[in-house]
Design a protein around this motif. Structure first.
Motif, PDB file in Angstrom:
ATOM      1  N   ILE A  88       9.734   4.070   5.326  1.00  0.00           N
ATOM      2  CA  ILE A  88       8.966   2.936   5.861  1.00  0.00           C
ATOM      3  C   ILE A  88       8.258   3.356   7.137  1.00  0.00           C
ATOM      4  CG2 ILE A  88       9.137   0.632   6.896  1.00  0.00           C
ATOM      5  CD1 ILE A  88      11.514   0.125   4.976  1.00  0.00           C
ATOM      6  N   ASP A  89       8.976   4.025   8.010  1.00  0.00           N
ATOM      7  CA  ASP A  89       8.378   4.466   9.277  1.00  0.00           C
ATOM      8  C   ASP A  89       7.176   5.377   9.040  1.00  0.00           C
ATOM      9  OD1 ASP A  89      10.353   3.025  10.581  1.00  0.00           O
ATOM     10  OD2 ASP A  89      11.577   4.796  11.052  1.00  0.00           O
ATOM     11  N   ARG A  90       7.310   6.329   8.106  1.00  0.00           N
ATOM     12  CA  ARG A  90       6.191   7.233   7.800  1.00  0.00           C
ATOM     13  C   ARG A  90       5.004   6.462   7.217  1.00  0.00           C
ATOM     14  NH1 ARG A  90      10.294  10.378   5.936  1.00  0.00           N
ATOM     15  NH2 ARG A  90       9.883   9.813   3.768  1.00  0.00           N
ATOM     16  N   ALA A  91       5.295   5.537   6.316  1.00  0.00           N
ATOM     17  CA  ALA A  91       4.221   4.768   5.675  1.00  0.00           C
ATOM     18  C   ALA A  91       3.501   3.882   6.687  1.00  0.00           C
ATOM     19  CB  ALA A  91       4.795   3.927   4.541  1.00  0.00           C
ATOM     20  N   ALA A 114       3.283   4.347   9.893  1.00  0.00           N
ATOM     21  CA  ALA A 114       2.513   5.198  10.821  1.00  0.00           C
ATOM     22  C   ALA A 114       1.198   5.645  10.195  1.00  0.00           C
ATOM     23  CB  ALA A 114       3.347   6.413  11.218  1.00  0.00           C
ATOM     24  N   ALA A 115       1.179   5.802   8.884  1.00  0.00           N
ATOM     25  CA  ALA A 115      -0.026   6.266   8.194  1.00  0.00           C
ATOM     26  C   ALA A 115      -0.970   5.126   7.820  1.00  0.00           C
ATOM     27  CB  ALA A 115       0.356   7.037   6.936  1.00  0.00           C
ATOM     28  N   TYR A 116      -0.491   3.899   7.905  1.00  0.00           N
ATOM     29  CA  TYR A 116      -1.298   2.760   7.470  1.00  0.00           C
ATOM     30  C   TYR A 116      -1.706   1.923   8.677  1.00  0.00           C
ATOM     31  CZ  TYR A 116      -2.895  -1.157   4.659  1.00  0.00           C
ATOM     32  OH  TYR A 116      -3.662  -2.135   4.072  1.00  0.00           O
ATOM     33  N   PRO A 168       0.802  -1.221   0.000  1.00  0.00           N
ATOM     34  CA  PRO A 168       0.000   0.000   0.000  1.00  0.00           C
ATOM     35  C   PRO A 168       0.840   1.278   0.000  1.00  0.00           C
ATOM     36  CG  PRO A 168      -0.107  -1.110   2.128  1.00  0.00           C
ATOM     37  CD  PRO A 168       0.642  -2.013   1.209  1.00  0.00           C
ATOM     38  N   PHE A 169       2.158   1.157   0.150  1.00  0.00           N
ATOM     39  CA  PHE A 169       3.032   2.320   0.182  1.00  0.00           C
ATOM     40  C   PHE A 169       3.595   2.662  -1.198  1.00  0.00           C
ATOM     41  CE2 PHE A 169       4.073  -0.353   4.043  1.00  0.00           C
ATOM     42  CZ  PHE A 169       3.029   0.147   4.797  1.00  0.00           C
ATOM     43  N   ALA A 170       3.471   1.757  -2.156  1.00  0.00           N
ATOM     44  CA  ALA A 170       4.117   1.924  -3.460  1.00  0.00           C
ATOM     45  C   ALA A 170       3.448   2.974  -4.343  1.00  0.00           C
ATOM     46  CB  ALA A 170       4.165   0.593  -4.198  1.00  0.00           C
ATOM     47  N   LYS A 171       2.149   3.107  -4.239  1.00  0.00           N
ATOM     48  CA  LYS A 171       1.428   4.002  -5.145  1.00  0.00           C
ATOM     49  C   LYS A 171       1.892   5.451  -5.033  1.00  0.00           C
ATOM     50  CE  LYS A 171      -3.134   5.304  -6.769  1.00  0.00           C
ATOM     51  NZ  LYS A 171      -4.574   5.109  -6.624  1.00  0.00           N
ATOM     52  N   ALA A 172       2.098   5.915  -3.821  1.00  0.00           N
ATOM     53  CA  ALA A 172       2.468   7.319  -3.626  1.00  0.00           C
ATOM     54  C   ALA A 172       3.815   7.635  -4.267  1.00  0.00           C
ATOM     55  CB  ALA A 172       2.502   7.661  -2.140  1.00  0.00           C
TER      56      ALA A 172
END
Length: 179
Positions: A144-147, A149-151, A25-29
Motif C-alpha cells: 500500500i505504501d509503495r502504491a 507513493a507512486a500514485y 488503481p493499484f489492482a492492475k499491477a
C-alpha cells in the motif's frame, strides 16, 4: 457452485469493475503479475472462517511479495448477511493484533450487500465495495505504501470512485457485470 466458478466470478468482478473502472488503481499491477492469491473458504461459521483467515494471514506474511502480494479470501457460505459480516470485521482486527501483524497487513472488506453507514441503502456508492461473494482482502502495508507513493493524490480515489459510479448508474453497472 464450484471453487472454480466462485474464483471466476470474483476475477470477473476484479477485472471489469475494480480494474476496468479503475476503482483501485493499484489492482492492475498485481493482477497482471499474477500476485493475487484467490482462496475459497468453505467455512460455514465464524470460528472456522477466523481459523482460515489466520492461516491465510500467516501464509501471506511468510511468503515473498513477488510470489503473493495480496490475498482474496472468498467465503460464500458464512456471513452472507452484510450486518453480521460487518460485525465480524472487528474480530479480524483483533486477530491481526493477536498475530502481531498490525502495521504489516490490512484487511479490506467486500460483500455483495456492502453498505456505507453514511449513504442511503440504495446508493450507487456501495458498489465500490460490492463483490460477488463476501470477501476479505488481505493487503500488505508495504505494498500500500509503495502504491500510494507512486500514485498522485491517492486521497481522492474514494471521491473519484463515487463520481465514476454516479455517472455509470445502476444500469451501467449491471451492463458491465453481465458482459
Amino acid at each position: 457452485m464450484t471453487d472454480q466458478s466462485i474464483i471466476e466470478a470474483t476475477e470477473k468482478w476484479l477485472t471489469r469493475a475494480v480494474i476496468g473502472l479503475n476503482l483501485c488503481p493499484f489492482a492492475k499491477a498485481v493482477h497482471t503479475k499474477k500476485q493475487i492469491r484467490y482462496v475459497v473458504c468453505h467455512a460455514d461459521n465464524k470460528a472456522d472462517l477466523e481459523l482460515a483467515l489466520a492461516q491465510e494471514l500467516a501464509l501471506l506474511a511468510s511468503t515473498p511479495t513477488h510470489e503473493i502480494d495480496t490475498t482474496l479470501l472468498i467465503h460464500p457460505f458464512v456471513l452472507t448477511d452484510f450486518f453480521d459480516y460487518n460485525d465480524f470485521l472487528s474480530d479480524t482486527e483483533s486477530l491481526l493484533t493477536r498475530m502481531e501483524l498490525d502495521g504489516e497487513i490490512q484487511i479490506a472488506s467486500f460483500h455483495p450487500d456492502y453498505q456505507f453507514a453514511d449513504a442511503p441503502p440504495d446508493d450507487i456508492s456501495h458498489y465500490t465495495n460490492r463483490s460477488p461473494y463476501p470477501t476479505l482482502h488481505l493487503i500488505r502495508e508495504a505494498s500500500i505504501d509503495r502504491a500510494v507513493a507512486a500514485y498522485p493524490d491517492a486521497a481522492v480515489i474514494y471521491e473519484r470512485n463515487i463520481e465514476t459510479l454516479n455517472q455509470l448508474g445502476l444500469d451501467g453497472w449491471r451492463r458491465i457485470m453481465s458482459e
